[in-house]
Write a protein that holds these residues in place. Sequence first.
Motif, PDB file in Angstrom:
ATOM      1  N   TYR A 160       1.750 -48.462  22.498  1.00  0.00           N
ATOM      2  CA  TYR A 160       0.324 -48.622  22.825  1.00  0.00           C
ATOM      3  C   TYR A 160      -0.418 -47.311  22.938  1.00  0.00           C
ATOM      4  N   ALA A 161       0.309 -46.205  23.086  1.00  0.00           N
ATOM      5  CA  ALA A 161      -0.358 -44.904  23.160  1.00  0.00           C
ATOM      6  C   ALA A 161       0.528 -43.852  22.511  1.00  0.00           C
ATOM      7  N   PRO A 162       0.761 -43.980  21.195  1.00  0.00           N
ATOM      8  CA  PRO A 162       1.687 -43.073  20.514  1.00  0.00           C
ATOM      9  C   PRO A 162       1.316 -41.603  20.676  1.00  0.00           C
ATOM     10  N   ASP A 163       0.020 -41.335  20.945  1.00  0.00           N
ATOM     11  CA  ASP A 163      -0.414 -39.939  21.057  1.00  0.00           C
ATOM     12  C   ASP A 163       0.029 -39.314  22.368  1.00  0.00           C
ATOM     13  N   THR A 164      -0.055 -40.107  23.448  1.00  0.00           N
ATOM     14  CA  THR A 164       0.253 -39.534  24.752  1.00  0.00           C
ATOM     15  C   THR A 164       1.734 -39.617  25.109  1.00  0.00           C
ATOM     16  N   ALA A 165       2.504 -40.385  24.321  1.00  0.00           N
ATOM     17  CA  ALA A 165       3.941 -40.474  24.601  1.00  0.00           C
ATOM     18  C   ALA A 165       4.548 -39.082  24.554  1.00  0.00           C
TER      19      ALA A 165
END
Lengths: 167, 167
Positions: A160-165
């Motif tokens: 759901y948030a590949p950028d912040t992982a």
Amino acid sequence: MTISKKSASVHQVEPDDKEPTSVAGLALENRLGYALRRAQLTVFKHFNEAMQAYEIRPAQFSSLVVIEGYPGITQTNLAKILDIDPPRIVSLINHLEERGLALRVRCKRDKRSHGIFLSKKGEALTEQLKALAEQSDIQATQSLSEIERRQLLSLLVKIYAPDTADE
Amino acid sequence: MTISKKSASVHQVEPDDKEPTSVAGLALENRLGYALRRAQLTVFKHFNEAMQAYEIRPAQFSSLVVIEGYPGITQTNLAKILDIDPPRIVSLINHLEERGLALRVRCKRDKRSHGIFLSKKGEALTEQLKALAEQSDIQATQSLSEIERRQLLSLLVKIYAPDTADE
DNA sequence: CGCATATAGTTATAGTTGTTAACTAGATAG
DNA sequence: CTATCTAGTTAACAACTATAACTATATGCG
């Protein structure tokens, strides 16, 4: 319309012979969407039971936590963070305000927008609820080890948030 | 009601200075329920886009797959398997029947119950949709490797069906 | 300045979903 | 044969989602 004889032979011909009770063996068992939804319902059921005494729904809990972390956040930004539509935010904040948990403060620089803050009461409740929610998570996932629970969380964030992982 | 000065100092005092855009760093980031819901919404969005041309909703897809696997299943058992309420099943099957994808067959032994079967057309469509759904899953989880995808699936099954999870 | 355009919040509305209660037809136990 | 149970259905209602439109304020620009 013709009944398919081929599929009718897969498991049974007469209705209701086997009383099947799970999706084991079906294609559904390998569908991520299905598994996510079922798991979410399971976890939410526990959550709602834990929050019942406080009359707090999932979206309200999320809002409280975000407001606690970003006091003075505008409704627009809250909507963006939680990925819910602005109209939903209105009644959500109304409800929290009516219960004396949060309040709107008109922003001086931009008189269109409101900063949202927790009251003392709201902050105290949020602290309690966060602990409750953590317990609820663990109860709902008794069949998982602590390591698996963390693994799961990290996989979900990647979706759901590949950028912040964390990389 | 008093505004909490303590929480107000965590990030900002004036409304809306930082324009936060994620839950990173908040307690929410570690809540399974929240992560599950967000991930489910992400995957469902892809699913719905993929199914849009066929006008098939998630619950309809699940039903088709279960009926395909258990032809002649009763509505009661379908409801149990998918964990949805009997009244929902009625309109669901009505819709499938109207579209000529499935049909009710009155059971001879128990004239109260109906066996549900796929039509040829329903079966053909279901085959197509299963392939589409698999592609949709993969697209929705581009940030996951095939191994991670399988891990995730197995963790989710442990949550919603701890009994049937492979031991 | 004054106009056009954009934005924050709100309201209203409609479609969808989930939940519950109650009804009908048929089955079952005594 | 009567009482009770069950499968399916219908109806009513609350909750959620999505959309459009409105008000007040802000901003960009000639």
